[in-house]
Design a protein around this motif. Structure first.
Motif, PDB file in Angstrom:
ATOM      1  N   ASN A   1     -28.565 -69.605 -12.246  1.00  0.00           N
ATOM      2  CA  ASN A   1     -28.290 -70.729 -13.141  1.00  0.00           C
ATOM      3  C   ASN A   1     -27.815 -70.206 -14.497  1.00  0.00           C
ATOM      4  O   ASN A   1     -28.578 -69.555 -15.212  1.00  0.00           O
ATOM      5  CB  ASN A   1     -29.564 -71.572 -13.310  1.00  0.00           C
ATOM      6  CG  ASN A   1     -29.319 -72.812 -14.136  1.00  0.00           C
ATOM      7  OD1 ASN A   1     -28.251 -73.003 -14.686  1.00  0.00           O
ATOM      8  ND2 ASN A   1     -30.326 -73.653 -14.211  1.00  0.00           N
TER       9      ASN A   1
ATOM     10  N   ASP B   1     -23.299 -79.652  -9.350  1.00  0.00           N
ATOM     11  CA  ASP B   1     -24.406 -80.464  -9.866  1.00  0.00           C
ATOM     12  C   ASP B   1     -24.909 -79.946 -11.208  1.00  0.00           C
ATOM     13  O   ASP B   1     -25.280 -80.714 -12.088  1.00  0.00           O
ATOM     14  CB  ASP B   1     -25.564 -80.502  -8.866  1.00  0.00           C
ATOM     15  CG  ASP B   1     -25.190 -81.242  -7.584  1.00  0.00           C
ATOM     16  OD1 ASP B   1     -24.236 -82.045  -7.634  1.00  0.00           O
ATOM     17  OD2 ASP B   1     -25.864 -81.022  -6.562  1.00  0.00           O
ATOM     18  N   GLN B   2     -24.930 -78.629 -11.355  1.00  0.00           N
ATOM     19  CA  GLN B   2     -25.414 -78.037 -12.599  1.00  0.00           C
ATOM     20  C   GLN B   2     -24.468 -78.331 -13.768  1.00  0.00           C
ATOM     21  O   GLN B   2     -24.915 -78.480 -14.901  1.00  0.00           O
ATOM     22  CB  GLN B   2     -25.607 -76.539 -12.435  1.00  0.00           C
ATOM     23  CG  GLN B   2     -26.755 -76.193 -11.520  1.00  0.00           C
ATOM     24  CD  GLN B   2     -26.883 -74.697 -11.301  1.00  0.00           C
ATOM     25  OE1 GLN B   2     -26.052 -73.914 -11.747  1.00  0.00           O
ATOM     26  NE2 GLN B   2     -27.930 -74.291 -10.593  1.00  0.00           N
TER      27      GLN B   2
ATOM     28  N   GLU C   1     -22.697 -81.047 -14.183  1.00  0.00           N
ATOM     29  CA  GLU C   1     -22.980 -82.426 -14.597  1.00  0.00           C
ATOM     30  C   GLU C   1     -24.262 -82.481 -15.424  1.00  0.00           C
ATOM     31  O   GLU C   1     -24.304 -83.098 -16.481  1.00  0.00           O
ATOM     32  CB  GLU C   1     -23.110 -83.316 -13.367  1.00  0.00           C
ATOM     33  CG  GLU C   1     -23.360 -84.769 -13.706  1.00  0.00           C
ATOM     34  CD  GLU C   1     -23.464 -85.631 -12.459  1.00  0.00           C
ATOM     35  OE1 GLU C   1     -24.062 -86.714 -12.557  1.00  0.00           O
ATOM     36  OE2 GLU C   1     -22.955 -85.228 -11.398  1.00  0.00           O
ATOM     37  N   ARG C   2     -25.301 -81.806 -14.964  1.00  0.00           N
ATOM     38  CA  ARG C   2     -26.571 -81.778 -15.720  1.00  0.00           C
ATOM     39  C   ARG C   2     -26.391 -81.108 -17.071  1.00  0.00           C
ATOM     40  O   ARG C   2     -26.979 -81.525 -18.060  1.00  0.00           O
ATOM     41  CB  ARG C   2     -27.647 -81.067 -14.910  1.00  0.00           C
ATOM     42  CG  ARG C   2     -28.283 -82.008 -13.897  1.00  0.00           C
ATOM     43  CD  ARG C   2     -29.420 -81.350 -13.173  1.00  0.00           C
ATOM     44  NE  ARG C   2     -28.844 -80.945 -11.886  1.00  0.00           N
ATOM     45  CZ  ARG C   2     -29.166 -79.869 -11.198  1.00  0.00           C
ATOM     46  NH1 ARG C   2     -30.096 -79.076 -11.630  1.00  0.00           N
ATOM     47  NH2 ARG C   2     -28.582 -79.598 -10.058  1.00  0.00           N
TER      48      ARG C   2
ATOM     49  N   ILE D   1     -24.797 -83.579 -19.524  1.00  0.00           N
ATOM     50  CA  ILE D   1     -25.781 -84.581 -19.947  1.00  0.00           C
ATOM     51  C   ILE D   1     -26.713 -83.969 -20.981  1.00  0.00           C
ATOM     52  O   ILE D   1     -26.993 -84.567 -22.029  1.00  0.00           O
ATOM     53  CB  ILE D   1     -26.560 -85.127 -18.727  1.00  0.00           C
ATOM     54  CG1 ILE D   1     -25.619 -85.959 -17.842  1.00  0.00           C
ATOM     55  CG2 ILE D   1     -27.771 -85.943 -19.171  1.00  0.00           C
ATOM     56  CD1 ILE D   1     -26.192 -86.317 -16.493  1.00  0.00           C
ATOM     57  N   LEU D   2     -27.185 -82.761 -20.718  1.00  0.00           N
ATOM     58  CA  LEU D   2     -28.048 -82.053 -21.662  1.00  0.00           C
ATOM     59  C   LEU D   2     -27.315 -81.762 -22.976  1.00  0.00           C
ATOM     60  O   LEU D   2     -27.854 -81.971 -24.063  1.00  0.00           O
ATOM     61  CB  LEU D   2     -28.544 -80.751 -21.030  1.00  0.00           C
ATOM     62  CG  LEU D   2     -29.453 -79.874 -21.873  1.00  0.00           C
ATOM     63  CD1 LEU D   2     -30.753 -80.610 -22.201  1.00  0.00           C
ATOM     64  CD2 LEU D   2     -29.751 -78.571 -21.135  1.00  0.00           C
TER      65      LEU D   2
END
Length: 174
Positions: free
Chosen positions: A2, A150-151, A153-154, A157-158
């Protein structure tokens, strides 16, 4: 793996601090320029002069992304552009603004208008213009678009949430 566990944390911190500083400066500047906070240590601007000053400050900052994008894309890359504008513009600009707000902080008893202008019309706007352009782009490039969909997109948002929190706290503190 990550990417958020590596350089992206630092980018999120920088973005938070930039939004905090920008909103702290922008919300206090009208009163500071007109002498509301300190009647003897200010540029003694009339309200219309203060508004023009602030509009110039913001205008320079919001035009800067065009220059910064060219430098990053055509000359030295995102990483070095972020380092250059953060260390040579954003941080010194904030420090100059802060130091000029401390009464009689230099050897002179006169208000340091040139120092304030260097901070508000050159250094800080170039720094926050670069930040607005590059922090999110650089961080997003740390993710592989195929393996980290997916990461990504997250992350955005963060990233947006951290910008809002920094902006809110900067405005609240000021």
């Amino acid at each position: 793996e990550n990417p958020l566990t590596h350089s992206i944390r630092f980018i999120l911190f920088l973005d938070f601090m930039e939004r905090f500083a920008f909103n702290g400066v922008i919300f206090t500047m009208p009163g500071y320029l007109t002498g509301y906070y300190e009647p003897y240590w200010n540029p003694n601007y009339a309200p219309f002069q203060a508004n023009t000053y602030i509009a110039t400050f913001q205008g320079i900052g919001f035009v800067t992304p065009f220059i910064v994008a060219f430098i990053a894309d055509c000359l030295i890359g995102d990483y070095w552009t972020i380092n250059m504008f953060t260390s040579l513009c954003l941080i010194p600009g904030i420090l100059l603004i802060a130091i000029s707000s401390i009464p009689y902080s230099g050897e002179s008893v006169d208000f340091p208008l040139d120092q304030l202008k260097l901070g508000t019309h050159i250094l800080f706007p170039l720094g926050f213009g670069a930040a607005k352009t590059l922090y999110g782009v650089y961080a997003a490039k740390q993710y592989d678009p195929i393996n980290h969909t997916d990461q990504i997109e997250r992350f955005f948002i963060l990233f947006t949430g951290i910008e809002f929190i920094g902006s809110f706290l900067g405005a609240l503190v000021s």
